[in-house]
Write a protein that holds these residues in place. Structure first.
Motif, short mmCIF file in Angstrom:
data_model
loop_
_atom_site.label_atom_id
_atom_site.label_comp_id
_atom_site.label_asym_id
_atom_site.label_seq_id
_atom_site.Cartn_x
_atom_site.Cartn_y
_atom_site.Cartn_z
N GLU A 43 26.61 14.90 66.30
CA GLU A 43 25.37 14.49 65.70
C GLU A 43 25.67 13.83 64.48
O GLU A 43 25.01 12.92 64.05
CB GLU A 43 24.27 15.47 65.56
CG GLU A 43 23.05 15.23 65.17
CD GLU A 43 21.95 16.05 65.02
OE1 GLU A 43 20.95 16.09 64.79
OE2 GLU A 43 22.36 17.46 65.49
N VAL A 44 26.52 14.58 63.64
CA VAL A 44 26.74 13.88 62.17
C VAL A 44 27.54 12.49 62.40
O VAL A 44 27.20 11.62 61.61
CB VAL A 44 27.85 15.03 61.47
CG1 VAL A 44 28.45 14.24 60.22
CG2 VAL A 44 27.25 16.29 61.14
N LEU A 45 28.34 12.52 63.50
CA LEU A 45 28.96 11.22 63.62
C LEU A 45 28.11 10.14 64.14
O LEU A 45 28.08 8.84 63.62
CB LEU A 45 30.01 11.27 64.75
CG LEU A 45 30.95 10.08 64.94
CD1 LEU A 45 31.62 9.47 63.89
CD2 LEU A 45 31.82 10.32 66.24
N GLU A 46 26.93 10.48 64.91
CA GLU A 46 26.07 9.53 65.48
C GLU A 46 25.18 9.25 64.18
O GLU A 46 24.98 7.97 63.98
CB GLU A 46 25.12 10.26 66.35
CG GLU A 46 24.10 9.13 67.07
CD GLU A 46 23.30 9.85 68.02
OE1 GLU A 46 22.33 9.30 68.20
OE2 GLU A 46 23.69 11.17 68.47
N VAL A 47 24.69 9.65 63.11
CA VAL A 47 23.98 9.74 62.00
C VAL A 47 24.87 8.79 61.03
O VAL A 47 24.19 7.88 60.37
CB VAL A 47 23.78 11.04 61.34
CG1 VAL A 47 22.92 10.46 59.95
CG2 VAL A 47 22.71 11.63 62.18
N LEU A 87 26.09 14.59 56.87
CA LEU A 87 25.91 16.09 56.86
C LEU A 87 24.43 16.45 56.22
O LEU A 87 23.62 17.38 57.09
CB LEU A 87 27.11 16.67 56.15
CG LEU A 87 28.47 16.89 56.76
CD1 LEU A 87 29.43 17.57 55.84
CD2 LEU A 87 28.25 18.16 58.20
N ALA A 88 24.20 15.91 55.21
CA ALA A 88 22.92 16.38 54.42
C ALA A 88 21.81 16.07 55.26
O ALA A 88 20.94 16.61 55.30
CB ALA A 88 23.03 15.83 53.04
N TRP A 89 21.78 14.70 55.88
CA TRP A 89 20.61 14.26 56.70
C TRP A 89 20.43 15.15 57.99
O TRP A 89 19.52 15.40 58.27
CB TRP A 89 20.96 12.65 57.16
CG TRP A 89 19.94 11.94 57.82
CD1 TRP A 89 19.00 11.36 57.05
CD2 TRP A 89 19.39 12.19 59.04
NE1 TRP A 89 17.90 10.88 57.86
CE2 TRP A 89 18.39 11.57 59.15
CE3 TRP A 89 19.71 12.82 60.15
CZ2 TRP A 89 17.52 11.26 60.29
CZ3 TRP A 89 19.03 12.60 61.51
CH2 TRP A 89 17.85 11.93 61.45
N VAL A 90 21.61 15.50 58.63
CA VAL A 90 21.44 16.25 59.88
C VAL A 90 20.80 17.60 59.49
O VAL A 90 19.78 18.18 60.17
CB VAL A 90 22.77 16.60 60.51
CG1 VAL A 90 22.65 17.53 61.53
CG2 VAL A 90 23.24 15.29 61.17
N VAL A 91 21.40 18.52 58.32
CA VAL A 91 20.84 19.40 57.94
C VAL A 91 19.36 19.47 57.36
O VAL A 91 18.37 20.18 57.82
CB VAL A 91 21.93 20.16 56.80
CG1 VAL A 91 21.06 21.49 56.20
CG2 VAL A 91 23.07 20.54 57.54
N LYS A 92 19.02 18.63 56.54
CA LYS A 92 17.86 18.50 55.92
C LYS A 92 16.77 17.91 56.87
O LYS A 92 15.64 18.18 56.37
CB LYS A 92 17.99 17.76 54.78
CG LYS A 92 18.78 18.25 53.57
CD LYS A 92 18.53 17.61 51.93
CE LYS A 92 18.89 16.15 52.21
NZ LYS A 92 18.85 15.44 50.54
N SER A 93 17.15 17.35 57.83
CA SER A 93 15.92 16.73 58.70
C SER A 93 15.42 17.93 59.64
O SER A 93 14.50 17.62 60.35
CB SER A 93 16.71 15.67 59.71
OG SER A 93 17.82 16.19 60.34
#
Length: 369
Positions: A246-250, A268-274
């Motif tokens: 998922e991190v790679l896709e973002v 990484l931050a986007w996946v976690v904070k979303s």
């Protein structure tokens, strides 16, 4: 008569009027040269360690130093050779060598020599020296190479690193059937880190997490990708792989313009904070915490302990915590990493706490790496 006096005054002022723009130009030139000189002083790279006061003086929970001598010894072993990292942990780093024949910039600079102690390195040899010190700090007798095909050009390196992690975890999933009940945990780190204490404890203290990330109090980049721990159970590896996919896709869809350096951390931050229930205020506290992100249980560990960087970064000016386990020599600190290892090996009675004082007293300086 009055007219005559007026003209005389005017004639006297003419040289001043004529010179005034030139005086302003000289003053401006002096000001610009002063600023440029100050900038050069700030950006100048040193070919030796430059010491200053050790940050954190007087704070009870910070390392206290007198020169390179630690006044409050930490719990670290006297030598990294005595450290117990546990048989069930493997440290993994992605490393690529310079292709000096293809890269004209590297080729033009590859002959530049940099000396550290009694050793001298060119541009290509420096990166190998850092890798060797990375391995030396781990005190590993076995080093295994996993050649993974991919795009390792400088502007795609961070993107490829995530891909390489995923491929590595896929290989480990295939090998699970051969382990016969044995579990090996994995810690992915940058190669410019020094592991100075046992990291196996996190898998014992936090038995439920699938993967662990390190965080700092930074609004835009709260997560640092230089340390990722993965539990070696089949479910842990599988969930960590899905999380990184998922991190790679973002990364690929949102942050390709930042692919050279920061794309992975932003992704990484986007996946976690979303994640709807995630509270970003927890990044402001220096306490570990666990959170369910998608299907994975993610353990968040403070950078101050598990990914500490010598002074130059956010939150580092208050000294070094006594429980620091990983020192990250990011950016211009590569020389400091080699100097630290040399210091530890050259001391008649080496102690990691004293080496940490060397690191702590030699911050905020750009070196020639």
């Amino acid at each position: 008569m009055r007219v005559c006096i007026g003209w005389r005054r005017l004639l006297l002022l003419l040289p001043v009027i004529f010179l005034f723009p030139h005086i302003i130009s000289v003053l401006q030139l002096h000001k610009d040269s002063t600023i440029e000189h100050q900038h050069q002083k700030l950006t100048k790279k040193f070919d030796h360690l430059v010491f200053g006061p050790a940050a954190g003086e007087g704070l009870h929970d910070r390392l206290q130093c007198q020169g390179t001598k630690a006044l409050n010894k930490t719990h670290f072993p006297s030598s990294p050779r005595n450290s117990n990292y546990g048989d069930g942990i493997s440290f993994v780093t992605v490393f690529t060598t310079y292709n000096s024949t293809a890269d004209s910039f590297i080729k033009s600079r590859s002959s530049e020599q940099v000396s550290v102690g009694k050793m001298s390195y060119n541009k290509v040899e420096r990166s190998m020296a850092v890798l060797n010190v990375f391995v030396n700090f781990l005190e590993r007798n076995r080093v295994t190479l996993y050649p993974i095909k991919g795009e390792y050009s400088r502007d795609k390196l961070m993107l490829q690193r995530i891909r390489s992690y995923i491929v590595f975890l896929e290989q480990k999933l295939e090998e699970q059937s051969q382990l016969q009940g044995r579990i090996s945990h994995y810690i992915f780190t940058d190669s410019d880190v020094a592991v100075v204490d046992d990291l196996g404890q996190i898998f014992k203290d936090y038995p439920l997490f699938d993967l662990a990330l390190t965080f700092r109090n930074n609004k835009e980049q709260p997560l640092n990708s230089g340390f990722i721990a993965v539990r070696g159970s089949r479910s842990g590896i599988q969930r960590a792989k899905v999380f990184l996919q998922e991190v790679l896709e973002v990364y690929s869809s949102k942050y390709m313009k930042a692919s050279r350096m920061l794309g992975d951390q932003l992704a990484l931050a986007w996946v976690v904070k979303s994640h709807p229930s995630f509270n970003t205020k927890r990044f402001t506290r220096q306490q570990p915490f666990e959170e369910k992100i998608g299907g994975a249980s993610v353990l968040f560990l403070p950078c101050a302990t598990y990914n500490w960087t010598p002074p130059e970064g956010a939150g580092q000016f208050h000294g070094m915590p006594l429980d620091v386990k990983v020192v990250h020599f990011k950016g211009s600190r590569k020389r400091l990493m080699l100097e630290s290892w040399n210091f530890l090996n050259s001391s008649p009675s080496p102690h990691i706490s004293d080496m940490l004082c060397l690191i702590l007293s030699s911050g905020r300086t750009k070196y020639d790496f």
